[in-house]
Design a protein around this motif. Structure first.
Motif, PDB file in Angstrom:
ATOM      1  N   GLN A 103       9.969  12.867  24.991  1.00  0.00           N
ATOM      2  CA  GLN A 103      11.154  13.614  24.585  1.00  0.00           C
ATOM      3  C   GLN A 103      11.466  13.295  23.126  1.00  0.00           C
ATOM      4  O   GLN A 103      11.294  12.157  22.682  1.00  0.00           O
ATOM      5  N   SER A 110      13.807  18.867  27.069  1.00  0.00           N
ATOM      6  CA  SER A 110      12.405  19.260  27.228  1.00  0.00           C
ATOM      7  C   SER A 110      11.528  18.023  27.283  1.00  0.00           C
ATOM      8  O   SER A 110      11.573  17.173  26.379  1.00  0.00           O
ATOM      9  N   GLN A 112       7.748  16.796  27.187  1.00  0.00           N
ATOM     10  CA  GLN A 112       6.425  17.259  26.776  1.00  0.00           C
ATOM     11  C   GLN A 112       5.361  16.493  27.540  1.00  0.00           C
ATOM     12  O   GLN A 112       5.444  15.275  27.700  1.00  0.00           O
ATOM     13  N   TRP A 175      16.800  20.384  31.631  1.00  0.00           N
ATOM     14  CA  TRP A 175      16.094  19.098  31.681  1.00  0.00           C
ATOM     15  C   TRP A 175      15.442  18.892  33.040  1.00  0.00           C
ATOM     16  O   TRP A 175      14.262  18.507  33.114  1.00  0.00           O
ATOM     17  N   SER A 178      12.340  21.010  33.382  1.00  0.00           N
ATOM     18  CA  SER A 178      11.226  20.488  32.602  1.00  0.00           C
ATOM     19  C   SER A 178      10.684  19.202  33.210  1.00  0.00           C
ATOM     20  O   SER A 178       9.465  19.007  33.326  1.00  0.00           O
TER      21      SER A 178
END
Length: 385
Positions: A103, A110, A112, A175, A178
């Motif tokens: 993050q 989000s 990753q 959040w 994700s």
């Protein structure tokens, strides 16, 4: 006879066509045999691997019981079977492997995901999907199982994941969407690679009040992964806040409890320091009726190891003075307090560096690893029971 055009035979028609010719019947029988062998091979793959020939009968029994005799495995750019020999010698039957999600900030909704990693870019080979799989396969050959334990890394200022907190309902919704995608990816990996346990989150303290979202995430994970699940809650009250322990298979605690206020305490003082924490853990365990596992537990090789066990040595300062006796006493007090409890199902020692030599880097030997120190002997003695 009408012969169907190659490549355009539907499965039902193909079966009928094959059955109407002698050669076809033989081909169909062969197909059935191949399918049966494939199914048998998948079933065999899911079974626990036999212990190596040099393992004793007691080692086989330890590997088969329900205790986690674990270490937190540090990923590297490769893994060799020789890296696991010390684990076998120390009666370790589990490793925790830790891939990372990323993050850009604690309020960034989000997560990753980087599954293909190259050294020096996003992480080590051992944190990639392929590296995780290969490491687990090598460990399994020696009777060692894997807990897959993804973590979040906050970029930039290196903030603690426990500080992750969205600023709006929409932010939380984004959040969790994700983060769920991130965890489901690793749930699918754990299922396909037959990894033996999965941790769905680590020290995300400000998120756990969103009970409905976590229960939805757990439900989604269980759709794709059929092994045991846990969450790794921080010691500082988070494990007492969680209301969804009933939806998981065991209570996971990052067990960096302070058990002394002074340097170089005696084991008796450490045992006394554990008592209030033991009572708090027992209350949660009785409430939910779930076994407890310390998903991380460890102590630095320093005189103040028991004061703030969660703190790393200052890496910008000189290598701190070491205190192997205190480190060993901390391990002894932890095992003596918890291992005899029937509801306690083990721990993962933080942490274990593959291939670390006795004369390896002094700074590394001052941190949490028990390798080549009396603490390693304490761990091996308890894991051998």
């Amino acid at each position: 006879m009408l012969v169907p055009e190659p490549g355009k035979i539907s499965p039902p028609y193909a079966a009928t066509f094959l059955l109407r010719s002698g050669r076809g019947r033989a081909s169909l029988l062969l197909m059935a045999v191949v399918a049966g062998v494939a199914a048998w091979a998948w079933w065999v793959r899911t079974l626990p691997r036999p212990a190596p020939a040099f393992a004793s009968r007691s080692a086989v029994a330890r590997a088969a019981d329900s205790r986690f005799r674990g270490v937190s495995w540090v990923a590297a750019d490769s893994a060799a079977s020789t890296d696991f020999s010390a684990l076998v010698r120390n009666h370790v039957t589990w490793i925790a492997q830790t891939p990372f999600g990323w993050q850009t900030g604690t309020a960034e909704p989000s997560v990753q995901l980087h599954t293909e990693r190259r050294p020096g870019r996003y992480g080590y080979w051992g944190e990639s999907d392929y590296g995780l799989s290969q490491t687990a396969q090598q460990a399994r050959q020696l009777g060692i199982r894997t807990l897959l334990k993804p973590h979040l890394w906050i970029r930039g200022n290196g903030a603690w994941p426990g500080a992750v907190e969205m600023q709006s309902a929409a932010g939380w919704q984004a959040w969790f969407a994700s983060y769920t995608a991130f965890i489901v990816h690793y749930a699918q990996l754990a299922e396909s690679e037959h990894l033996e346990a999965l941790c769905i989150g680590t020290e995300l303290e400000k998120t756990v009040g969103h009970e409905a979202e976590w229960r939805a995430l757990i439900g989604r994970v269980r759709q794709v992964y059929h092994g045991p699940l846990t969450y790794a809650a921080n010691w500082s009250g988070e494990f007492e806040q969680i209301r969804f322990w009933d939806a998981l298979d065991f209570i996971g605690i990052q067990a960096y409890f302070p058990v002394s206020s002074k340097a170089s305490p005696t084991k008796a003082e450490l045992l006394a320091g554990w008592q209030p924490h033991l009572r708090a853990i027992e209350r949660v365990q009785r409430r939910f009726g779930k076994p407890v596992v310390f998903t991380e537990a460890g102590y630095k090789n320093t005189p103040d190891a028991a004061v703030e066990p969660w703190k790393w040595p200052d890496r910008t300062a000189a290598v701190p003075a070491t205190d192997e006796a205190t480190q060993a006493a901390c391990y002894a007090a932890l095992f003596e307090t918890f291992w005899p409890r029937p509801w306690f199902k083990g721990l993962f020692v933080w942490k274990w560096y593959p291939g670390l030599a006795a004369d390896g880097p002094a700074r590394r030997h001052a941190d949490f690893t028990p390798q080549h120190k009396p603490a390693e002997q304490v761990m091996a003695s308890w894991y051998g029971r």
